[in-house]
Design an enzyme around this catalytic site. Structure first.
Site, PDB file in Angstrom:
ATOM      1  N   CYS A   7       0.866  -1.181   0.000  1.00 56.78           N
ATOM      2  CA  CYS A   7       0.000   0.000   0.000  1.00 56.78           C
ATOM      3  C   CYS A   7       0.903   1.232   0.000  1.00 56.78           C
ATOM      4  O   CYS A   7       2.081   1.131  -0.334  1.00 56.78           O
ATOM      5  CB  CYS A   7      -0.998  -0.015   1.169  1.00 56.78           C
ATOM      6  SG  CYS A   7      -0.310   0.261   2.802  1.00 56.78           S
ATOM      7  N   ASN A  10       2.401   1.557   4.339  1.00 61.09           N
ATOM      8  CA  ASN A  10       2.589   0.309   5.084  1.00 61.09           C
ATOM      9  C   ASN A  10       2.230   0.465   6.562  1.00 61.09           C
ATOM     10  O   ASN A  10       2.865  -0.116   7.431  1.00 61.09           O
ATOM     11  CB  ASN A  10       4.023  -0.218   4.900  1.00 61.09           C
ATOM     12  CG  ASN A  10       4.219  -1.655   5.351  1.00 61.09           C
ATOM     13  OD1 ASN A  10       5.288  -1.998   5.838  1.00 61.09           O
ATOM     14  ND2 ASN A  10       3.229  -2.503   5.204  1.00 61.09           N
ATOM     15  N   CYS A  12      -1.541   1.024   7.307  1.00 62.10           N
ATOM     16  CA  CYS A  12      -2.985   0.757   7.421  1.00 62.10           C
ATOM     17  C   CYS A  12      -3.381  -0.496   6.660  1.00 62.10           C
ATOM     18  O   CYS A  12      -3.594  -1.550   7.255  1.00 62.10           O
ATOM     19  CB  CYS A  12      -3.814   1.949   6.920  1.00 62.10           C
ATOM     20  SG  CYS A  12      -3.668   3.433   7.940  1.00 62.10           S
ATOM     21  N   ARG A  13      -3.480  -0.394   5.355  1.00 59.41           N
ATOM     22  CA  ARG A  13      -4.032  -1.493   4.561  1.00 59.41           C
ATOM     23  C   ARG A  13      -3.131  -2.713   4.464  1.00 59.41           C
ATOM     24  O   ARG A  13      -3.572  -3.839   4.725  1.00 59.41           O
ATOM     25  CB  ARG A  13      -4.389  -0.988   3.161  1.00 59.41           C
ATOM     26  CG  ARG A  13      -5.466   0.076   3.191  1.00 59.41           C
ATOM     27  CD  ARG A  13      -5.656   0.733   1.853  1.00 59.41           C
ATOM     28  NE  ARG A  13      -4.494   1.562   1.523  1.00 59.41           N
ATOM     29  CZ  ARG A  13      -4.316   2.172   0.368  1.00 59.41           C
ATOM     30  NH1 ARG A  13      -5.220   2.025  -0.594  1.00 59.41           N
ATOM     31  NH2 ARG A  13      -3.267   2.925   0.144  1.00 59.41           N
ATOM     32  N   SER A  14      -1.877  -2.525   4.078  1.00 58.15           N
ATOM     33  CA  SER A  14      -1.032  -3.705   3.855  1.00 58.15           C
ATOM     34  C   SER A  14      -0.689  -4.460   5.146  1.00 58.15           C
ATOM     35  O   SER A  14      -0.660  -5.699   5.122  1.00 58.15           O
ATOM     36  CB  SER A  14       0.224  -3.362   3.039  1.00 58.15           C
ATOM     37  OG  SER A  14       1.001  -2.372   3.658  1.00 58.15           O
ATOM     38  N   ASP A 124      -8.183   3.622   1.276  1.00 61.98           N
ATOM     39  CA  ASP A 124      -7.269   4.021   2.348  1.00 61.98           C
ATOM     40  C   ASP A 124      -8.085   4.627   3.495  1.00 61.98           C
ATOM     41  O   ASP A 124      -8.727   5.660   3.315  1.00 61.98           O
ATOM     42  CB  ASP A 124      -6.259   5.034   1.823  1.00 61.98           C
ATOM     43  CG  ASP A 124      -5.108   5.282   2.782  1.00 61.98           C
ATOM     44  OD1 ASP A 124      -5.228   4.897   3.972  1.00 61.98           O
ATOM     45  OD2 ASP A 124      -4.098   5.849   2.350  1.00 61.98           O
TER      46      ASP A 124
END
Length: 158
Positions: A7, A10, A12-14, A124
């Site tokens: 993402c 690195n 939040c999402r990943s 995001d």
């Protein structure tokens, strides 16, 4: 099989995707057969833990990501991993643009690769609130089902 989830920062999402996938794979018949990591395209958060909201949300679902630390994608990742799975189209574009000439990894949108839907993105949640973080978790949890099904199939062929 080696997967890198990517993402922007690195945080939040990943890391949530890494945590969910790691937990689900560990509880499946393919445990021990998949290497998993996450990274960001940006360098702003290198060495930092995931966003506190991501940590709290994941923990609420029994997934511990507090020990993860942000890192930026490196040239070696393009040879080390089989797949670079990106949270959104901007990440995918950046990952492809940075690919070294000797890259062997394939690239895709994470949700497409997991069979969630063509051209789907993980939004995001960084500027949002608890509802956005929960939405991302639910999306990634659903994606984990598709990832495990795909990994089982690819590992059988492999």
């Amino acid at each position: 099989m080696r997967l890198l989830v990517v993402c922007l920062g690195n945080i939040c999402r990943s890391p949530v995707a890494e945590g969910v996938l790691r937990a689900r794979i560990a509880a499946s018949s393919i445990a021990g057969r998949v290497e998993l990591d996450s990274a960001g395209t940006g360098d702003w958060h290198i060495g930092e833990p995931p966003d506190r909201r991501s940590i709290a949300n994941a923990a609420g679902h029994g997934v511990d990501i507090a020990g993860l630390r942000a890192r930026q994608i490196q040239a070696a990742d393009y040879r080390r991993f089989d797949w670079l799975l990106c949270a959104d189209r901007a990440n995918l574009r950046d990952v492809r643009a940075r690919a070294p000439k000797d890259a062997t990894a394939q690239t895709a949108l994470l949700l497409d690769w997991c069979g969630i839907g063509e051209d789907c993105e993980v939004p995001d949640p960084y500027t949002g609130g608890p509802a956005q973080f929960e939405h991302v978790f639910q999306l990634l949890d659903r994606a984990a089902d598709g990832a495990i099904a795909r990994l089982r199939q690819e590992l059988r062929r492999g």
